[in-house]
Design a protein around this motif. Structure first.
Motif, mmCIF file in Angstrom:
data_model
loop_
_atom_site.group_PDB
_atom_site.id
_atom_site.type_symbol
_atom_site.label_atom_id
_atom_site.label_comp_id
_atom_site.label_asym_id
_atom_site.label_seq_id
_atom_site.Cartn_x
_atom_site.Cartn_y
_atom_site.Cartn_z
ATOM 1 N N ARG A 166 0.820 -1.216 0.000
ATOM 2 C CA ARG A 166 0.000 0.000 0.000
ATOM 3 C C ARG A 166 0.850 1.261 0.000
ATOM 4 O O ARG A 166 0.519 2.240 -0.672
ATOM 5 C CB ARG A 166 -0.900 -0.010 1.233
ATOM 6 N N ARG A 167 1.924 1.246 0.776
ATOM 7 C CA ARG A 167 2.772 2.426 0.865
ATOM 8 C C ARG A 167 3.333 2.809 -0.486
ATOM 9 O O ARG A 167 3.340 3.992 -0.861
ATOM 10 C CB ARG A 167 3.905 2.167 1.864
ATOM 11 N N LEU A 168 3.803 1.850 -1.249
ATOM 12 C CA LEU A 168 4.353 2.133 -2.569
ATOM 13 C C LEU A 168 3.265 2.618 -3.513
ATOM 14 O O LEU A 168 3.475 3.540 -4.313
ATOM 15 C CB LEU A 168 5.053 0.898 -3.132
ATOM 16 N N CYS A 169 2.090 2.019 -3.432
ATOM 17 C CA CYS A 169 0.967 2.457 -4.259
ATOM 18 C C CYS A 169 0.649 3.925 -3.996
ATOM 19 O O CYS A 169 0.467 4.712 -4.933
ATOM 20 C CB CYS A 169 -0.254 1.585 -3.968
ATOM 21 N N ASP A 170 0.612 4.310 -2.736
ATOM 22 C CA ASP A 170 0.280 5.688 -2.378
ATOM 23 C C ASP A 170 1.355 6.671 -2.830
ATOM 24 O O ASP A 170 1.054 7.773 -3.312
ATOM 25 C CB ASP A 170 0.067 5.802 -0.866
ATOM 26 N N LEU A 171 2.629 6.290 -2.665
ATOM 27 C CA LEU A 171 3.714 7.173 -3.075
ATOM 28 C C LEU A 171 3.704 7.408 -4.589
ATOM 29 O O LEU A 171 3.872 8.545 -5.060
ATOM 30 C CB LEU A 171 5.061 6.583 -2.661
ATOM 31 N N ALA A 172 3.507 6.347 -5.360
ATOM 32 C CA ALA A 172 3.487 6.475 -6.819
ATOM 33 C C ALA A 172 2.276 7.268 -7.286
ATOM 34 O O ALA A 172 2.370 8.065 -8.231
ATOM 35 C CB ALA A 172 3.500 5.094 -7.456
ATOM 36 N N SER A 173 1.137 7.064 -6.640
ATOM 37 C CA SER A 173 -0.073 7.806 -7.002
ATOM 38 C C SER A 173 0.121 9.296 -6.768
ATOM 39 O O SER A 173 -0.254 10.131 -7.596
ATOM 40 C CB SER A 173 -1.272 7.307 -6.192
ATOM 41 N N ALA A 174 0.707 9.642 -5.621
ATOM 42 C CA ALA A 174 0.905 11.049 -5.274
ATOM 43 C C ALA A 174 1.902 11.730 -6.203
ATOM 44 O O ALA A 174 1.753 12.909 -6.547
ATOM 45 C CB ALA A 174 1.372 11.159 -3.827
ATOM 46 N N ALA A 175 2.929 10.988 -6.643
ATOM 47 C CA ALA A 175 3.950 11.569 -7.518
ATOM 48 C C ALA A 175 3.439 11.811 -8.926
ATOM 49 O O ALA A 175 3.909 12.710 -9.635
ATOM 50 C CB ALA A 175 5.181 10.656 -7.557
#
Length: 301
Positions: A166-175
């Motif tokens: 989930r953490r990686l998903c959120d970081l990529a989405s925000a970027a």
């Protein structure tokens, strides 16, 4: 499924995916040991793919999103932003492969062994297949270790095998997708830079190679050589790779540890000689390592 079975969001971007998308979807929905939920974004198909997917959505087999043509990178990054927050695991899925039944369970087992407040990514090898899914060989992506330095100028993270937390998903989405060369490459950079990347030697899927495929992956030496000469020396691919690394430094540079920060800064702000003499391995194959150093000296990267 048992109540404690891991739920995995599977994101698939389609574009004129007939006639193979149905077989891929069936392999996703037949995963063992997990509860797979399929989220599909169609990127502007004109061949009946959307109508086919709508029929499956009506049966409750997937959730369908449609929109304008964003290209594969933009489409996948948008899909990541659409994954409901309750999903802890997210898998990327191509439209014409066939997954092994234990693909997702194996990935979740690996990713769950560690802290989830940092980005974590699983990827693997795969089996090359012809259009009828007859095996023709296997990939050899990881020869010397897939890590941060070897992801700066080459990707060995194959999106069709990738599962993230989930953490990686959120970081990529925000970027977002700006200046991202490859969505799978981008996810690998973030995971290796800020968290953990787990590479499995297991062949987790059958990778269908179509006659009309743009990528030369799985082709012979001359096919790959011609593709690289055209893409890197005659096209804008080298500039796009540079822009991706600059974007990574811009968004995530201040979150890197001192050693990784210094390494990326060397390539973002350093001169030709400084880049060419960087004392770390950057490519999996030595001849390609030498070629990369020459490109640095020529100012191409």
């Amino acid at each position: 499924m048992p109540h404690n079975t891991p739920a995995v969001a599977v994101v698939m971007s389609t574009y004129n995916g007939m006639p193979y998308v149905g077989e891929q979807i069936q392999s996703v929905l037949s995963q063992e040991g997990v509860d797979a939920h399929l989220f599909v974004r169609d990127d502007g198909s004109t061949d009946g793919t959307v109508e086919f997917l709508r029929g499956l959505e009506e049966k409750g087999e997937l959730t369908l999103f449609t929109g304008g043509n964003l290209g594969v990178v933009g489409s996948f990054i948008e899909l990541l932003s659409l994954v409901p927050a309750e999903f802890e695991w997210v898998a990327l899925c191509d439209q014409d492969d066939v997954w092994r039944p234990d693909k997702l369970a194996r990935a979740v087992a690996a990713l769950s062994q560690g802290p989830q407040d940092v980005p974590r990514l699983y990827c693997s090898e795969y089996t090359f297949c012809d259009e009828q899914m007859n095996p023709t060989g296997r990939s050899h992506l990881n020869l010397i270790g897939v890590g941060f330095s070897t992801l700066l100028y080459e990707t060995k993270v194959s999106g069709n095998t990738t599962v993230i937390n989930r953490r990686l998903c959120d970081l990529a989405s925000a970027a977002g997708a700006r200046d991202v060369y490859g969505h799978d490459w981008w996810l690998g950079l973030i995971a290796a830079g800020l968290g953990e990347l787990y590479f499995d030697d297991y062949q987790s899927l059958g990778y269908r190679r179509l006659a009309a495929s743009v990528s030369p992956t799985g082709g012979n030496f001359l096919t790959i050589l011609r593709f690289r000469v055209k893409a890197y020396l005659q096209g804008d691919q080298l500039a796009r790779i540079t822009r991706q690394l600059n974007r990574f430094y811009e968004v995530f540079g201040d979150q890197l540890d001192a050693e990784k920060h210094a390494l990326v800064e060397r390539f973002v702000n350093g001169g030709r000689m400084k880049k060419a003499t960087t004392p770390v391995r950057l490519r999996q194959i030595m001849t390609e390592e030498v070629a990369l150093r020459v490109l640095f000296l020529l100012g191409k990267l």
